[in-house]
Every structure is written in structure tokens, then in C-alpha cells.
Design a protein around this motif. Structure first.
Motif, PDB file in Angstrom:
ATOM      1  N   VAL A  73     -15.772  65.997  10.750  1.00 55.40           N
ATOM      2  CA  VAL A  73     -14.787  66.435   9.764  1.00 55.40           C
ATOM      3  C   VAL A  73     -15.187  65.874   8.402  1.00 55.40           C
ATOM      4  O   VAL A  73     -15.522  64.690   8.270  1.00 55.40           O
ATOM      5  N   PRO A  74     -15.203  66.706   7.353  1.00 54.52           N
ATOM      6  CA  PRO A  74     -15.618  66.216   6.032  1.00 54.52           C
ATOM      7  C   PRO A  74     -14.511  65.389   5.371  1.00 54.52           C
ATOM      8  O   PRO A  74     -13.376  65.835   5.243  1.00 54.52           O
ATOM      9  N   MET A  75     -14.870  64.179   4.952  1.00 46.72           N
ATOM     10  CA  MET A  75     -13.954  63.296   4.234  1.00 46.72           C
ATOM     11  C   MET A  75     -14.517  63.063   2.839  1.00 46.72           C
ATOM     12  O   MET A  75     -15.689  62.708   2.697  1.00 46.72           O
ATOM     13  N   LEU A  76     -13.691  63.253   1.824  1.00 46.68           N
ATOM     14  CA  LEU A  76     -14.097  62.987   0.449  1.00 46.68           C
ATOM     15  C   LEU A  76     -13.309  61.790  -0.056  1.00 46.68           C
ATOM     16  O   LEU A  76     -12.074  61.825  -0.106  1.00 46.68           O
ATOM     17  N   LEU A  77     -14.004  60.720  -0.438  1.00 44.69           N
ATOM     18  CA  LEU A  77     -13.383  59.454  -0.808  1.00 44.69           C
ATOM     19  C   LEU A  77     -13.474  59.238  -2.316  1.00 44.69           C
ATOM     20  O   LEU A  77     -14.563  59.358  -2.898  1.00 44.69           O
ATOM     21  N   ARG A 100     -18.089  63.187   8.494  1.00 48.65           N
ATOM     22  CA  ARG A 100     -19.025  63.357   7.377  1.00 48.65           C
ATOM     23  C   ARG A 100     -18.374  62.699   6.169  1.00 48.65           C
ATOM     24  O   ARG A 100     -17.341  63.161   5.679  1.00 48.65           O
ATOM     25  N   VAL A 101     -18.934  61.593   5.705  1.00 48.56           N
ATOM     26  CA  VAL A 101     -18.306  60.757   4.688  1.00 48.56           C
ATOM     27  C   VAL A 101     -18.984  61.003   3.340  1.00 48.56           C
ATOM     28  O   VAL A 101     -20.154  60.667   3.146  1.00 48.56           O
ATOM     29  N   ILE A 102     -18.224  61.590   2.422  1.00 49.62           N
ATOM     30  CA  ILE A 102     -18.735  61.923   1.091  1.00 49.62           C
ATOM     31  C   ILE A 102     -17.988  61.072   0.070  1.00 49.62           C
ATOM     32  O   ILE A 102     -16.762  61.036   0.058  1.00 49.62           O
ATOM     33  N   SER A 103     -18.730  60.383  -0.767  1.00 48.94           N
ATOM     34  CA  SER A 103     -18.113  59.583  -1.828  1.00 48.94           C
ATOM     35  C   SER A 103     -18.739  59.968  -3.158  1.00 48.94           C
ATOM     36  O   SER A 103     -19.860  60.489  -3.211  1.00 48.94           O
ATOM     37  N   VAL A 104     -18.025  59.705  -4.245  1.00 49.98           N
ATOM     38  CA  VAL A 104     -18.466  60.162  -5.564  1.00 49.98           C
ATOM     39  C   VAL A 104     -18.025  59.159  -6.629  1.00 49.98           C
ATOM     40  O   VAL A 104     -16.976  58.527  -6.502  1.00 49.98           O
ATOM     41  N   ASP A 105     -18.850  58.989  -7.648  1.00 49.31           N
ATOM     42  CA  ASP A 105     -18.443  58.278  -8.855  1.00 49.31           C
ATOM     43  C   ASP A 105     -17.758  59.274  -9.785  1.00 49.31           C
ATOM     44  O   ASP A 105     -18.376  60.269 -10.208  1.00 49.31           O
ATOM     45  N   LEU A 106     -16.497  59.028 -10.105  1.00 46.76           N
ATOM     46  CA  LEU A 106     -15.783  59.902 -11.032  1.00 46.76           C
ATOM     47  C   LEU A 106     -16.442  59.857 -12.418  1.00 46.76           C
ATOM     48  O   LEU A 106     -17.100  58.866 -12.773  1.00 46.76           O
ATOM     49  N   VAL A 142     -10.728  66.245   4.317  1.00 44.12           N
ATOM     50  CA  VAL A 142      -9.778  65.139   4.383  1.00 44.12           C
ATOM     51  C   VAL A 142      -9.970  64.370   3.089  1.00 44.12           C
ATOM     52  O   VAL A 142     -11.066  63.886   2.801  1.00 44.12           O
ATOM     53  N   LEU A 143      -8.933  64.273   2.279  1.00 48.89           N
ATOM     54  CA  LEU A 143      -9.049  63.659   0.958  1.00 48.89           C
ATOM     55  C   LEU A 143      -8.495  62.237   1.012  1.00 48.89           C
ATOM     56  O   LEU A 143      -7.362  62.019   1.452  1.00 48.89           O
ATOM     57  N   VAL A 144      -9.306  61.285   0.575  1.00 47.46           N
ATOM     58  CA  VAL A 144      -8.947  59.868   0.608  1.00 47.46           C
ATOM     59  C   VAL A 144      -9.011  59.329  -0.807  1.00 47.46           C
ATOM     60  O   VAL A 144     -10.003  59.538  -1.511  1.00 47.46           O
ATOM     61  N   GLY A 145      -7.967  58.624  -1.238  1.00 47.43           N
ATOM     62  CA  GLY A 145      -7.968  58.076  -2.589  1.00 47.43           C
ATOM     63  C   GLY A 145      -7.403  56.679  -2.639  1.00 47.43           C
ATOM     64  O   GLY A 145      -6.419  56.366  -1.965  1.00 47.43           O
ATOM     65  N   PRO A 324     -12.893  72.681   9.537  1.00 49.76           N
ATOM     66  CA  PRO A 324     -12.900  73.960   8.817  1.00 49.76           C
ATOM     67  C   PRO A 324     -14.286  74.584   8.855  1.00 49.76           C
ATOM     68  O   PRO A 324     -15.278  73.904   9.100  1.00 49.76           O
ATOM     69  N   PRO A 325     -14.397  75.883   8.613  1.00 46.13           N
ATOM     70  CA  PRO A 325     -15.723  76.514   8.518  1.00 46.13           C
ATOM     71  C   PRO A 325     -16.504  75.901   7.368  1.00 46.13           C
ATOM     72  O   PRO A 325     -16.002  75.785   6.253  1.00 46.13           O
TER      73      PRO A 325
END
Length: 354
Positions: A73-77, A100-106, A142-145, A324-325
């Protein structure tokens, strides 16, 4: 009657010497305290790694890490104010077997730097997240903040619920603060003149104080974390973005929380000195069906203080999340373009603010 001194015998005026000395001292302090921006390439070499990618998101070259199970499951942190994606590295290790763990610098943070839109509000960041999800060719996440990132996450979920599978809020911003509850760095940034000058002073002492307050155990404010946060603040454009964000972000309106219908997990450090645990219960009351878990011995950054326990709560929450697809491969390694910037995917258009 005492004899009058002649004009030539009057004591010399010393105040010009004192003023000159004081000016010299102030200039010396200013030169000592002044900290120019560090070269972007130096910081990228120091804080990017083999899981780092730089992709075009609405015109900004965003630092992204895509790791873990590409079929999970894709997670965006989303990190908090003055933070960076490194705060999620322990969760990436703990959750990566199944997610699937995706992180980003704002924008205005970490290795991403400034963006053409030149706005750093919660609402603008929510637009950025939408373009990022589009550019990653994802349908839902899945949105993580955390903290400021939590406000971005729930703002996104409230306005784009069809793009969110589940929502995880970690010591999230969301409710108006009293003036004496606003972090010191934010208060200084909002002070006229002082904020404009102060952002160029060496940030280590403020970062050290800030991080010691962020953890229940001050020992968690390690020299490595202090150095990383202080140096990333000196990435070109980040300090100016921080100043602009502090001065332009309006107080958040939590009203949309009451209309949300997204499965939500709220995690909180019971010893959070920045955002009181009382706010955790407010989130639980305002968000329909929200689940709350408080970690009594942790502070504002519980995902760093106890990554195993906090990640276990997230793993249990997302265990039944529908997939999700979406593509099952992570972001391909970027290739340098003729202009020297790396782009892993083609950019989408950043929506303008109304």
C-alpha cells in the motif's frame, strides 16, 4: 572662586571613541554570527543517498525517497516545519516490508528548496502534494503528516478525499495557538527587522534548543540531528521561505475536520511541549470514527523517539487498507537532463491559488 579652565584645557570628548568601539564589537559579533547559505551541491552530497530522487513537481526540483515494498500500500509521509524527510527513515525501515513508503522534502525544506509559486502555506503545500501524487502516477495513498505536515495532510484529505485511502496524523497542527504557545523560532521570524536579520545568523543554538524541546528525552537531540537540521536550513532559499511562511500563514480553521469521512489514526506524544495532548482529543472528537493512540512517555516527534512502537500502531491500522490501482515499480533512477537537473517523471501543472 575656582579658576575657570581654558577651552584648550577641557577634558577630551571620549564618546566618539566609545561609539566606534561599540560599532566594532557589533560588527564583530555580526560577522561571527552570520551564516551564509551553503552550496546546494554540498548539502545534496551530504544528505541525499542511493534512495533519493529529484523530480519535477510543479516547477520545483523535489527531493523524494521511494522505498519499501513496491507492491505494498502506498504511504506518503509529510514532515513538519523546518524538518526534512529524514525524520521518517526509521518508519521506512519498520514499515517497508509491507508498505511502499514515500517521503518528500516540502518546498522551502530539506534539499527541495524554493519553488516558482513562492507560497509556503498549508493550502499551497496541499496543492504540491496533489501534483506529487499525480507525478508518481498514484491514484490514492495513505497520507501521513507530522506537525505542520499533519495540517497539510488533513487539509488535503478534507478537500480531496477521493485521493486518500487512510489518514495518519502525528502530533498534528490544526487548532489555533495562544501567542505564548507559538514556538520561539516562529515568534522571532514574525518580529519585524529582527526576523529579517535573524534568519541569516548561525542556526545551531536555536536548533539545539528547539530539538531538545521536541523530544521528551533531550538526549534524542543528538549532534547528528542538530547538525542536519541546522545545515538544511542553510540550503539556498530555505530560510527566506521559512520567514515568508511564518508571516503569511493564516490561523488554521479546523471546521473541515468535522465534515471528513476518511479512516483516521491519530498518534500523539503525551509529553509534547509544542502541541498539547488535549489537541489529540479534539481531533478525535472532530474527525468521524477517528482512532487515537497516545504514547505517554514520548514528545513531539514520537516517530523518532520510539519508531518500533509507533510504527507498529501504523502497521496495524493499515493492515486492511485496500490497494488502489497503481504501478508496482518505484520511481526509476533519474537521468540528468541537458540543463543539469534530474527529472524522474514529467511535471504536471501546479494549480494557482484562488
Amino acid at each position: 572662586m575656582p579658576t575657570r579652565r581654558r577651552r584648550s584645557e577641557a577634558p577630551p570628548r571620549r564618546w566618539p571613541l566609545y561609539a566606534l568601539f561599540a560599532a566594532g564589537v557589533l560588527a564583530g559579533v555580526a560577522l561571527w554570527a552570520y551564516a551564509p547559505s551553503l552550496p546546494a551541491e554540498t548539502l545534496i552530497a551530504r544528505y541525499a543517498n542511493d534512495r533519493s530522487h529529484f523530480i519535477d513537481v510543479g516547477g520545483v526540483r523535489a527531493h523524494v525517497r521511494d522505498q519499501g515494498n513496491p507492491a505494498g500500500v502506498p504511504m506518503l509521509l509529510i514532515h513538519g516545519s523546518n524538518g526534512s524527510l529524514q525524520v521518517w527513515e526509521s518508519w521506512a525501515r519498520e514499515l517497508g516490508a509491507d508498505a511502499r513508503v514515500i517521503s518528500v522534502d516540502l518546498p522551502g525544506h530539506g534539499l527541495t528548496g524554493t519553488w516558482p509559486r513562492d507560497e509556503y502555506t498549508v493550502e499551497a503545500y496541499a496543492d504540491f502534494i496533489e501534483v506529487l501524487i499525480d507525478n508518481l502516477h498514484l491514484d490514492k495513498v495513505v497520507l501521513v503528516g507530522h506537525s505542520l505536515g499533519g495540517a497539510v495532510a488533513w487539509t488535503f484529505a478534507a478537500t480531496r478525499p477521493d485521493r486518500v485511502i487512510q489518514l495518519v496524523l502525528v502530533d498534528s497542527a490544526g487548532y489555533p495557538r495562544q501567542d505564548n504557545e507559538v514556538p520561539l523560532m516562529t515568534r522571532l521570524a514574525r518580529t519585524p527587522v529582527l526576523g529579517d536579520i535573524g534568519i541569516y545568523f548561525k542556526p545551531e543554538s536555536l536548533v539545539r534548543r528547539s530539538l531538545r524541546d521536541a523530544y521528551a528525552d533531550p538526549a534524542q537531540a543528538t549532534p547528528e540531528r542538530i547538525k542536519r537540521m541546522a545545515e538544511l536550513q542553510r540550503f539556498p532559499g530555505n530560510r527566506e521561505a521559512t520567514l515568508q511562511r511564518a508571516r503569511t500563514q493564516e490561523p488554521l480553521d479546523p471546521t473541515p475536520l468535522r465534515r471528513m469521512d476518511v479512516p483516521t489514526l491519530i498518534l500523539w506524544g503525551g509529553k509534547d511541549r509544542w502541541v498539547p495532548a488535549a489537541d489529540a482529543f479534539r481531533f478525535q472528537n472532530d474527525i468521524k470514527g477517528a482512532t487515537l493512540e497516545i504514547f505517554g512517555n514520548l514528545g513531539h516527534n514520537p516517530m523518532e523517539e520510539d519508531p518500533k512502537a509507533t510504527a507498529a500502531a501504523v502497521a496495524a491500522f493499515i493492515a486492511g487498507a485496500p490497494l488502489p490501482p497503481q504501478p508496482t515499480e518505484p520511481i526509476p533512477p533519474p537521468e540528468p537532463d541537458p540543463a543539469g537537473a534530474d527529472h524522474a517523471v514529467q511535471p504536471s501543472v501546479m494549480p494557482e491559488k484562488d
